[in-house]
Write a protein that holds these residues in place. Structure first.
Motif, mmCIF file in Angstrom:
data_model
loop_
_atom_site.group_PDB
_atom_site.id
_atom_site.type_symbol
_atom_site.label_atom_id
_atom_site.label_comp_id
_atom_site.label_asym_id
_atom_site.label_seq_id
_atom_site.Cartn_x
_atom_site.Cartn_y
_atom_site.Cartn_z
ATOM 1 N N LYS A 18 9.650 -36.583 11.198
ATOM 2 C CA LYS A 18 10.239 -35.925 10.022
ATOM 3 C C LYS A 18 11.616 -35.332 10.318
ATOM 4 O O LYS A 18 12.422 -35.151 9.419
ATOM 5 N N LYS A 19 11.834 -34.992 11.589
ATOM 6 C CA LYS A 19 13.070 -34.295 11.933
ATOM 7 C C LYS A 19 14.181 -35.276 12.325
ATOM 8 O O LYS A 19 13.920 -36.364 12.812
ATOM 9 N N LYS A 20 15.404 -34.817 12.098
ATOM 10 C CA LYS A 20 16.535 -35.663 12.513
ATOM 11 C C LYS A 20 16.809 -35.505 14.000
ATOM 12 O O LYS A 20 16.942 -36.484 14.735
ATOM 13 N N THR A 21 16.958 -34.263 14.423
ATOM 14 C CA THR A 21 17.075 -33.992 15.856
ATOM 15 C C THR A 21 15.962 -33.023 16.226
ATOM 16 O O THR A 21 15.526 -32.224 15.391
ATOM 17 N N ILE A 22 15.585 -33.104 17.487
ATOM 18 C CA ILE A 22 14.422 -32.320 17.889
ATOM 19 C C ILE A 22 14.758 -31.402 19.052
ATOM 20 O O ILE A 22 15.828 -31.522 19.673
ATOM 21 N N THR A 23 13.849 -30.477 19.324
ATOM 22 C CA THR A 23 13.966 -29.637 20.511
ATOM 23 C C THR A 23 12.676 -29.809 21.309
ATOM 24 O O THR A 23 11.670 -30.272 20.767
ATOM 25 N N PRO A 24 12.696 -29.453 22.587
ATOM 26 C CA PRO A 24 11.484 -29.600 23.400
ATOM 27 C C PRO A 24 10.281 -28.900 22.751
ATOM 28 O O PRO A 24 9.148 -29.383 22.876
ATOM 29 N N GLU A 25 10.548 -27.807 22.056
ATOM 30 C CA GLU A 25 9.446 -27.042 21.473
ATOM 31 C C GLU A 25 8.691 -27.849 20.406
ATOM 32 O O GLU A 25 7.509 -27.597 20.133
ATOM 33 N N ASP A 26 9.373 -28.795 19.795
ATOM 34 C CA ASP A 26 8.740 -29.582 18.728
ATOM 35 C C ASP A 26 7.655 -30.511 19.262
ATOM 36 O O ASP A 26 6.834 -31.038 18.513
ATOM 37 N N ILE A 27 7.673 -30.743 20.569
ATOM 38 C CA ILE A 27 6.800 -31.784 21.114
ATOM 39 C C ILE A 27 5.356 -31.299 21.232
ATOM 40 O O ILE A 27 5.099 -30.208 21.749
ATOM 41 N N ASP A 28 4.464 -32.126 20.769
ATOM 42 C CA ASP A 28 3.027 -31.847 20.906
ATOM 43 C C ASP A 28 2.511 -32.677 22.070
ATOM 44 O O ASP A 28 2.498 -33.915 22.003
ATOM 45 N N MET A 29 2.113 -32.007 23.126
ATOM 46 C CA MET A 29 1.664 -32.715 24.319
ATOM 47 C C MET A 29 0.508 -33.655 24.021
ATOM 48 O O MET A 29 0.285 -34.636 24.730
ATOM 49 N N GLU A 30 -0.246 -33.313 22.981
ATOM 50 C CA GLU A 30 -1.428 -34.087 22.603
ATOM 51 C C GLU A 30 -1.094 -35.564 22.356
ATOM 52 O O GLU A 30 -1.848 -36.454 22.708
ATOM 53 N N GLU A 31 0.063 -35.800 21.740
ATOM 54 C CA GLU A 31 0.370 -37.166 21.289
ATOM 55 C C GLU A 31 1.356 -37.899 22.184
ATOM 56 O O GLU A 31 1.790 -39.006 21.879
ATOM 57 N N ILE A 32 1.726 -37.282 23.309
ATOM 58 C CA ILE A 32 2.771 -37.860 24.157
ATOM 59 C C ILE A 32 2.183 -38.816 25.196
ATOM 60 O O ILE A 32 1.275 -38.452 25.940
ATOM 61 N N TRP A 33 2.716 -40.053 25.210
ATOM 62 C CA TRP A 33 2.380 -41.013 26.265
ATOM 63 C C TRP A 33 3.257 -40.739 27.473
ATOM 64 O O TRP A 33 4.461 -40.540 27.359
ATOM 65 N N ILE A 34 2.632 -40.762 28.633
ATOM 66 C CA ILE A 34 3.365 -40.331 29.822
ATOM 67 C C ILE A 34 3.082 -41.283 30.977
ATOM 68 O O ILE A 34 2.029 -41.911 31.052
ATOM 69 N N LEU A 35 4.093 -41.420 31.868
ATOM 70 C CA LEU A 35 3.911 -42.285 33.050
ATOM 71 C C LEU A 35 2.871 -41.684 33.982
ATOM 72 O O LEU A 35 2.633 -40.473 33.953
#
Lengths: 311, 311
Positions: free
Chosen positions: A177-194
Motif C-alpha cells: 500500500k505504501k510508496k516508500t517504506i521504513t524498517p518499522e513497516d516490516i512484519d517479520m511474519e511475512e518476510i522470506w529470508i536466506l
DNA sequence: AAGTTTAATAGAAAAAATCAATAATTACTA
DNA sequence: TAGTAATTATTGATTTTTTCTATTAAACTT
C-alpha cells in the motif's frame, strides 16, 4: 623528423644500401629514399654520400645516426613498458565470491574481462563469507568479493560499490500500500529470508532490527541460499522479501510494481574486493575492480545517503 | 607512435588539460585529443584518466610519459648535433690563393659557398706561393690554395684537383700545324712566360726542360703576373704560351682553335689546400674543399695519366 | 663499351593529420 | 538541484603526407 625516418637512416647505415634497407623496412626503395631526403632537408645536412657504392654516411651523418640509434632504443623501451605490464596481467586469478553478489555482477563483466585480458585465467568459486576469509588467509584464493566491513586485521578491503536494499512485496502485503517504506513497516511474519551462513541474512535481520513478529506465528519455514528463490517465493506465493538493488535488473514491469524503496537513508551493503595484507597480483585485481566499476552506475560508487548494514 | 604524439602526451601531462596542451603545441584541441587517442590505441593502454578534472595520467601513463620525455630529450640532441656543427661553420676564414688559380675557381664557387654557409666570412687574398707559405706559418691565414708539392714539413697538403697544361698558339706558330704536341715541339723563342715569383713559371720552364732557344734571340721581353695577359699576347701578337686548362672555360670557338693539347702523359699541376699541421677550422676548410670539388669535372680529381710538374 | 645494379624522380593513389563545428561530459554556482 | 560554464569527444571536410608503380639517371662490373 619522425621515428620512421630515423629507422630508415639507421637501416641505410646498417645495410649500406637503399634497396636492402627498404626491403628490411618493408617499404619500396623510392619511399625510403624520399623519407631519407626529407629528413636531410629538415635537418639541413646531407647524411649519406650516394656518389659512390656502397653508400656511406657523411661525417655528421655518423653522429646523427648514432644518436638516432639511441633514440630508437628509447622508443623500444616504451613498448617494453607495455609488454612488462602485460606480463603482470597474465596467469591465474582465483576469486571467491558470495552467492548474493555473484549472479548480479559476474556475468556482466566476465566477457569484457577475458576479452580485455586474454592472458588471465579467472577461476571463480561461490562461497560463503566465512569460507572466503579462510581461503584468503591460507592463500588458496587471491581475492574475495564480498560484503564488508569484516573486521579482519590480516585482510585489506577495497570497497567497490554500495548497493541499496529494497523490499519486494506481494499485492497482499500491507507494504504494498505504501510508496516508500521504513524498517518499522516490516512484519517479520511475512518476510522470506536466506538461510544461515549468508551474510545478507544477517544484514536483513539488522534492517528489521530482529523484531519479534508482532502477532501470530510463522506457519512454515523455507530455507534457501538463493536470492532468486526468495523473489520467486514472493511471485508465486505471498509475503515479502528484501533484495539487493542489482537483483532488480531484468525484472518485467509487473515485477517492478512489487518493488518498494526505503526512505532515505536507505539500508545498503558495502561490497568490496578483499585481499591479503601483502597481496600479489595487484594489477589483475586492479583490473577486475575497474571492470566492475565500469559496469556499475555512478550512484553506486559512493557511500552517501545510505546506512551501511553490519554483517 | 610518432614523436609528435609523444610531444602531445607530455604536454597534456605538463598542463593537465587538453585545451591548454593543444594551445602550447599550436594545434586545435580535437587534433591533440585524436592523436592522444591514437597513441593510446597503438599502445593498447589508457594514458590519461579524463573522467575527472584535471585530467591525470594513469599509473602506466606516468611510466610512459616519463619515458617519452627521455625520448624527446634524445630527439633534441639530434638537433643539437646540427647546431653545434653550424657553430663550427661560422666565423672568418682567411684564404691565400695564387693568382694563376684564383680567377678560374674562386668566382665559380664563391656565390654557392656564401649561400651555403652564411655564417662564414671568407677573406681571400691573392699572393705568391712564397708569401702564402710564410703567412700560413705565422698563422696570419688559415689556409692556402696553391700548387703542390711544396716540401714543407710544417704544412699539410690536401690535394684537391689536377689540372693539365695546354698550349695556346697563334696561327703563325709551328705548333699550330700539329694536332697534339710534345714538350720537344716547343720553341722557347716564341713562348710568353709569367715573370719571376710565380710557381707556374717554374712549372712551364720544367715542361720545356729549360732548353735554350735553338736559334736567334728574343727580340723583346714582357713580364706579366697574369695568365689572362699571356693569352691576350698570343691573341693580339704572335707566339705561343702555356695555360692551365681551367683558363679555357669561356673561350670562343676562334680562341679554342688555338688550343693544342699535349700527348699523354700530359703535363699537369697539382692544386691543394695547404694548412698548418695542427690546423683549426677543419669544418670550414672541409666545406671549402667540397665546394671546389663540386664545381670541378670528375676527370680533374685524379692524378692518373698526367705528369705532375714540380715547382 | 654494353649490361647490370643502384638511387632519384614523377605522377597517382592511399593514408593520415588537421581544422571548424558540434555534441556529450563534467565541474561550478546560485 | 537546476542551470551555466568549461572540458573533452565526435563528425565531416580539407589539406598534408606517405606510399606505391613506372621510369630515368648514374655508377659499377665485366
Amino acid at each position: 623528423m619522425t621515428i620512421t625516418q630515423l629507422e630508415y637512416i639507421v637501416a641505410v647505415d646498417t645495410y649500406r644500401s637503399f634497396v636492402a634497407a627498404a626491403e628490411k623496412c618493408f617499404v619500396t626503395q623510392p619511399t625510403l629514399s624520399m623519407q631519407v631526403q626529407k629528413l636531410e632537408d629538415t635537418l639541413g645536412v646531407k647524411l649519406f654520400d650516394r656518389s659512390k657504392q656502397p653508400v656511406t654516411p657523411t661525417e655528421i651523418g655518423i653522429e646523427i645516426i648514432t644518436q638516432a640509434r639511441i633514440l630508437l632504443g628509447e622508443s623500444e623501451k616504451i613498448k617494453e613498458i607495455i609488454t612488462d605490464r602485460q606480463k603482470e596481467l597474465s596467469g591465474e586469478l582465483k576469486v571467491g565470491i558470495i552467492p548474493t553478489v555473484a549472479p548480479y555482477i559476474l556475468p556482466k563483466i566476465l566477457h569484457g574481462f577475458i576479452e580485455k585480458y586474454p592472458q588471465v585465467k579467472l577461476i571463480v568459486s561461490e562461497q560463503t563469507t566465512e569460507t572466503i576469509i579462510q581461503q584468503l588467509k591460507l592463500g588458496m584464493i587471491d581475492c574475495g568479493i564480498l560484503s564488508t566491513p569484516l573486521n579482519e586485521s590480516s585482510l585489506t578491503e577495497l570497497p567497490v560499490f554500495y548497493e541499496n536494499f529494497v523490499a519486494y512485496v506481494s499485492k497482499n502485503s500491507k507494504l504494498s500500500k505504501k510508496k516508500t517504506i521504513t524498517p518499522e513497516d516490516i512484519d517479520m511474519e511475512e518476510i522470506w529470508i536466506l538461510n544461515e551462513g549468508h551474510c545478507m541474512r544477517e544484514q536483513v535481520l539488522n534492517i528489521c532490527q530482529r523484531r519479534k513478529s508482532t502477532q501470530g506465528f510463522k506457519h512454515f519455514e523455507y530455507n534457501t541460499g538463493s536470492v532468486e528463490t526468495l523473489k520467486r517465493m514472493v511471485d508465486q506465493n505471498n509475503g515479502a522479501t528484501i533484495l539487493p538493488e542489482l537483483a532488480l535488473a531484468g525484472l518485467n514491469d509487473k515485477q517492478l510494481d512489487k518493488v518498494r524503496y526505503f526512505k532515505s537513508p536507505e539500508p545498503a551493503r558495502e561490497v568490496s574486493i578483499v585481499i591479503q595484507r601483502n597481496f600479489l597480483k595487484r594489477r589483475m585485481i586492479e583490473a577486475l575492480k575497474n571492470e566492475m566499476l565500469e559496469f556499475l552506475p555512478k550512484r553506486m560508487k559512493s557511500k552517501k545517503k545510505r546506512e551501511v548494514m553490519d554483517i
